[in-house]
Write a protein that holds these residues in place. Sequence first.
Motif, mmCIF file in Angstrom:
data_model
loop_
_atom_site.group_PDB
_atom_site.id
_atom_site.type_symbol
_atom_site.label_atom_id
_atom_site.label_comp_id
_atom_site.label_asym_id
_atom_site.label_seq_id
_atom_site.Cartn_x
_atom_site.Cartn_y
_atom_site.Cartn_z
ATOM 1 N N ARG B 516 0.837 -1.201 0.000
ATOM 2 C CA ARG B 516 0.000 0.000 0.000
ATOM 3 C C ARG B 516 0.882 1.265 0.000
ATOM 4 N N ASN B 517 1.916 1.249 0.859
ATOM 5 C CA ASN B 517 2.817 2.410 0.916
ATOM 6 C C ASN B 517 3.491 2.663 -0.424
ATOM 7 N N VAL B 520 1.102 4.232 -2.725
ATOM 8 C CA VAL B 520 0.918 5.652 -2.374
ATOM 9 C C VAL B 520 2.079 6.463 -2.935
ATOM 10 N N MET B 521 3.288 5.929 -2.752
ATOM 11 C CA MET B 521 4.455 6.657 -3.267
ATOM 12 C C MET B 521 4.363 6.831 -4.778
ATOM 13 N N ARG B 522 3.927 5.766 -5.457
ATOM 14 C CA ARG B 522 3.790 5.885 -6.923
ATOM 15 C C ARG B 522 2.694 6.878 -7.278
ATOM 16 N N ALA B 523 1.635 6.894 -6.462
ATOM 17 C CA ALA B 523 0.537 7.825 -6.749
ATOM 18 C C ALA B 523 0.989 9.280 -6.622
#
Lengths: 247, 610
Positions: B516-517, B520-523
């Motif tokens: 998930r993290n 998020v970083m890619r997002a």
Amino acid sequence: MSYVIEARGLVRRYPADGSPIRAVDGVDLVVEAGEAVSVMGPSGCGKSTLLHLLGGLERPDEGELRLGGVRVDGLSETRWAVFRRRNVGFVFQAFHLVDELTAVENVELPALLVGMGRREARHRALELLERLGVAERAGHLPDHLSGGERQRVAVARALVNEPLIVLADEPTGNLDSRATGEILRLFGELHKAGQAVLVVTHDARVASTADRLFTMRDGAIVGQTRLGADTPVAGLFADLADLGSER
Amino acid sequence: MRWSAMGAGARLAARNLRHRPGQALLLLVTLTIATGVLGVAMSLYGSADAAWDRVWRATGGFDVGVGVYHGPDQPGDRALVAELRRRAVQLARAPGVAEVSGPSNSLSGSIRIRGGTEDLSAEVVDPNTADTPLVTSGRWLGDGGGIVLESGLAAAVGASPGDTVTIQGRPFPVRGVAMTAAGRYPLYRPAQIWVTPQTAAAMRDLGMREDGFALAIRLVDPNQAEAFIATHQEFEVSDPSSSVTSFLETAQQRRAASHSDLDGMTDTLFAAGILIAILTVATASVLVAGRMAARIRQVGTLKAVGVTPRQVALVLLVEHLAIAVVATTIGLGIGRLLAPAIAGTSVSLLGRPEPPPLTWSRIGAVAAVAFAVVLLGTVRPALRGIRQSTLRSLDAGPRPPRRPGRLAGLAARAGVPVPGVLGLRSAWRRPGRLLTNATGLALGVAVIVVALGLRESLDLLQLRPTEPGQATADAAVAALYDQIRGIIFATGGLLLLLAAINAWIVATLAARDAARNQAVMRAVGATPRQTVTSLVVSQLVACAIAVVAGIPLGLGLWSVIDGGDLPPVRVPATSLVLLAAAVPIAFAALVSVPARLLARRPIAPLLTYE
């Protein structure tokens, strides 16, 4: 006319037992600079998938997408990431903060990724947290923040690189009524400041803060309303109820 | 527990194993490495005994051997040797003695071998005696002189019947080659030949001197050998001021001493097996913990519908004990297959090696290790998972960190790129897994350091000039340590393989935790490469700890081993630097695979992953 988002015939299919499900089915959508747009629809209508397509978190199977005039639907994963970090800010229902980073580190992350100096990134992040009223929580990990605080940190993160567009997916979905009020006020301020925002939501109060409202059903945009100060919010609820009953 | 409940538990366990064959296979592989090494050790232990027993029986072997040796140039000891000879004659007449061979005298001299000289003991025997060594080629001593070579010596000299060998500078014809239960050159020293009294006289003229005698006693009841020795302890002399040594020994003692090289290998393998088993506990523990993390929601659901924690634990235990049974069977099979080939490299064998019969005690020992590994690895994480409240189990997800990492803060201030800082942040998220990973790798690194030291030392041994009378001494030591080096290298390799499996499991679980993290970083704009870097850095912390701890540990172990027969040597700094560089590079390449697989997955579904 300069568009920050220009989508033509976007299609996103998911495999299913029989024929593939068209989660987004030929969506045409434009968002102008400084405009606030809401997308409403019942659960499962494809509005989150549309938002993911617009932000490059998913790839369209068909159609064209331009952000700030740049054709992005064919970009590689890496190029999309580089484009996204400068031009797109995300706000999610589940906040999606990196839980190993403190609030201020979460906010400065996109700034560091675009190559901003550490001091400048930290200064900018603290400034935004101050503006959003969570500066005193800057050194805390997300697990130690309330829902409202987390969402404000997420909004600060979305804004840190001054993006072309902020894409928000049910930003108040996990918040209590007080925190929801704070976030609505925040989106109102963003709008006034000229920030282009696209919000997908099933909350009419959130939708009503926009300039235009798109309604979705079965993956397609079935209606578009320009909102003004005199638009009755109750009417929006009625539209949604109708859509739900038709499903 | 009722039979119906046990049956249900077994069925559920079987279904779980079928549904998660990858995890079961990983545990089976790691456990089989441990049981396989122990199986080889178990089959190697005593594999030279059958061949030795055959030679012992064929040569009318002693139940109690009597030996007296002294320096050939120590005339001052003659009175003591005469006294011992008198006592030996008394021993031969003692109650319980059925038959006696000897005493046969021996002469000390030297034989030319590989351009040097080697100490030699020539046993003077009646050419017509019935008690002879086992002749393997040529013939036994007869009229006309000549000598018979011990088979190990014949192989070292490269002589066969009809050839001549140079003893005390003069050629002697070789009549035959024979085996003796006393032991095989070069492990058994000095080199052994048999000569007639006539040849012995010629050798005395060449300067060879008596250096002792031997007596072979056969008892009425061979089982009384130890009691016989205990009764006649006065025969054994231990006077530090004298060069005379006298001793009594049983056939079993001689048998054990005859293949000390195999014992060295067996001991090394046992140590390796136990070390690997300890590491396997860590692997099993990580696997079960990861499995519990993945199944915690399922466990919660089971508990919510009324399945008791004890029943859940039983299912897990049955699953893993089944794997332990399979690992034991395969490990013992591997032992039976490999042991003869490994034993065949021994220089002390008196024939073909034969693994001893597979007794219940041997099976039990290997099975006990496998079961202990499973119990130690399974129980704690299983209980921890099961004890969680049902509500928390249903709300499962990676535990959030409690405080920001300081190391990452320092790294950020030092200008480390963002992915590196993020990696350092998440490195300590699972300290148990990190330490397990680091421990496994550190042990592997330490054993490789020892093997590197052995390699250097053996290389030096081959370059060392030989001493007079010790032409093949270094070669014998080298042969022995070469086998042990092979085992240590193999052990180091297996430990690193286990560590690699551990690292793979931990990295895969970390990728799952970080999914998930990472999304998020890619997002927010991190590229797939940046997220891979972040995950690899988070895993490299364990590797860094392993290298920092493993190299000094290995050097410490090497300093302990280094004190033996080997030339003292330092492990070269270049080898250590290469090792310190190679391990993290290989480790990073390994853990980058699950990280890359994660980076290829689409972002949107990962954002909803819990």
